[in-house]
Design an enzyme around this catalytic site. Structure first.
Site, short mmCIF file in Angstrom:
data_model
loop_
_atom_site.label_atom_id
_atom_site.label_comp_id
_atom_site.label_asym_id
_atom_site.label_seq_id
_atom_site.Cartn_x
_atom_site.Cartn_y
_atom_site.Cartn_z
N ASN A 150 2.42 -3.92 6.86
CA ASN A 150 2.81 -4.82 5.81
C ASN A 150 4.26 -5.34 6.06
OD1 ASN A 150 2.94 -1.89 5.01
ND2 ASN A 150 4.44 -2.35 3.72
N ALA A 192 -6.40 -6.90 -4.51
CA ALA A 192 -6.47 -8.68 -4.67
C ALA A 192 -5.15 -9.43 -4.46
CB ALA A 192 -7.10 -8.92 -6.12
N CYS A 195 23.97 -3.12 3.88
CA CYS A 195 25.19 -3.42 2.98
C CYS A 195 25.25 -2.47 1.85
CB CYS A 195 24.92 -5.13 2.61
SG CYS A 195 26.13 -5.49 0.92
C1 LIG Z 1 0.69 -3.63 -0.95
C2 LIG Z 1 0.15 -2.65 -0.25
C3 LIG Z 1 -0.28 -1.66 -0.89
C4 LIG Z 1 -0.35 -1.16 -2.39
O1 LIG Z 1 -1.18 -1.97 -2.80
P1 LIG Z 1 -1.01 -2.38 -4.46
O2 LIG Z 1 -2.38 -3.12 -4.76
O3 LIG Z 1 -0.06 -3.15 -4.67
O4 LIG Z 1 -1.06 -1.03 -4.99
C5 LIG Z 1 -0.95 -0.50 0.04
N1 LIG Z 1 -0.86 -0.73 1.43
C6 LIG Z 1 -0.53 -1.90 1.91
C7 LIG Z 1 -0.38 -1.91 3.39
C8 LIG Z 1 0.02 -2.80 1.14
O5 LIG Z 1 0.64 -3.89 1.77
#
Ligand SMILES: *Cc1c(COP(=O)(O)O)cnc(C)c1O
Length: 389
Positions: free
Chosen positions: A153, A202, A326
């Site tokens: 992410n 989603a 910061c």
């Molecule tokens: C956003 C994210 C999550 C969490 O997902 P939610 O639907 O917000 O609980 C888990 N793993 C990764 C890699 C993400 O990017």
């Protein structure tokens, strides 16, 4: 052009208006409980839920019967990891993951460690990718589950889940993949990939927040200990009345992702590459993560200017994710960038730009000019300081 410009599509995406349109009736007169089997209200809701299940399954080439609805990828990660680890605890108590996973995986692993499991958390290579030999070497006779994400992410790198799945299958280890960032960005074919459990959500793919799914492979007869007890919904794996409107929204968002990938990805790549070409050329910019095995819409860089933390913390015209060392802003350091071997300063002075479906070229041009100006201001301030000293 409306400011600030939203360039944080890996944090969440706007809901596609076509998804909103599909959801609305299920928030209005179509209110039946999908579990009500004795009347038309329930039948209509059930049909909508099952149509959405088909849509999600189609995107990843799975059977609709392998999709379990959850509240999002956090819950899917919890259900997959705790559910499988607990169901297999008589076989072994060793689990494998990676230091750059999402907190939904890492904190779930920590919780299992407190419950008596042993977790090996592998470090990535400096480019963010996992070395397959290191993964193989970490497997033990008592390893029951490995959890490695498909797309990171923060830095957008794509792990080789095809190869990892082969290794796990050969060694009889269950393989869980967090694919929250992958839908609509990477083609996923679960008839080919040897993946047993896969988390989806989603809201990173133009659907609503608060709805996700866990793929649970049927051929492998994966057993999961439920984490939510109640009415026995979702074949006993996840009790709770199904949120029809959310589920319909997720189904539509995944269907659109499948339809649009072929045209959307080259467009997003061109926008991202425009940012990349200009920013990577600056001396002060260090690009984080491999640029080849990476989704097309992500750019992540650290600034090597020691005085830029205030600037990063106060970008007002573009909405991006940043870490800023910061102190006045509280200070934050990325565990992902640190795992790549970056020092605290570089891990704490980073910007992630993620381009999305609704960004225009005009917005990218604006963001580029804006960022280059901000960086030049820091550079000039630093030169001024050095001159005075
Ligand atoms: C956003 C994210 C999550 C969490 O997902 P939610 O639907 O917000 O609980 C888990 N793993 C990764 C890699 C993400 O990017």
């Amino acid at each position: 052009m409306k400011l600030p410009i939203y360039l944080d599509n890996s944090a969440t995406t706007p809901v596609d208006p076509r998804v909103v349109a599909k959801m609305l009736p299920w928030l209005a007169d179509q209110f039946g409980n999908p579990a009500s089997s004795s009347h038309a209200f329930g039948h209509a809701a059930r049909a909508a839920v099952e149509a959405a299940r088909d849509q999600v399954a189609a995107l990843i080439n799975a059977d609709p019967g392998e999709i379990v609805w959850t509240s999002g990828a956090t819950e899917s990660d919890n259900l997959a990891i705790k559910g499988a680890a607990l169901a297999c605890r008589d076989k072994g108590k060793h689990l494998i993951t990676m230091q750059t996973e999402h907190k939904a995986v890492l904190d779930t692993m920590l919780e299992l460690e407190r419950a008596g499991f042993t977790v090996t958390s592998l470090a990535p290579e400096p480019n963010g990718l996992l070395d397959l030999e290191k993964f193989k070497a970490a497997l033990r006779p008592d390893t029951t589950l490995a959890s490695i994400m498909l797309v990171n992410n923060e830095i957008g790198v794509i792990q080789d889940v095809a190869a990892l799945g082969e290794i796990c299958r050969e060694r009889g280890v269950l393989f869980h993949v967090d694919a929250a960032q992958a839908t609509g960005k990477v083609a996923i074919d679960l008839q080919t990939l040897k993946i047993d459990l896969m988390s989806l959500t989603a809201h990173k793919t133009y659907g609503p927040k608060g709805i996700g799914a866990l793929y649970v492979s049927r051929d492998r007869r994966v057993r999961l200990e439920p984490q939510m007890h109640g009415g026995g919904h979702e074949r006993g794996m996840r009790s709770g009345t199904l949120a029809t409107h959310q589920i319909v929204g997720m189904g539509e968002s995944m269907a659109l992702a499948g339809q649009e990938m072929a045209t959307e990805l080259p467009r997003l790549r061109a926008l991202r590459d425009k940012l990349y070409r200009e920013l990577a050329g600056l001396d002060e910019v260090q690009i984080n993560g491999d640029m080849t095995s990476r989704i097309v819409n992500n750019l992540n860089f650290s600034l090597k200017l020691p005085n830029c933390d205030q600037m990063i913390a106060s970008l007002t015209d573009i909405a991006v994710s940043s870490t800023s060392a910061c102190s006045s802003a509280g200070g934050s350091v990325s565990h992902v960038l640190q795992a790549l071997g970056n020092d605290a300063q570089l891990s704490g002075n980073s910007i992630r730009i993620t381009v999305g479906r609704f960004n225009t070229e005009e917005e990218i041009d604006f963001a580029l000019t804006y960022l280059k100006r901000k960086i030049a201001e820091c550079r000039a301030a630093l030169a001024g300081q050095t001159a005075i000293a």
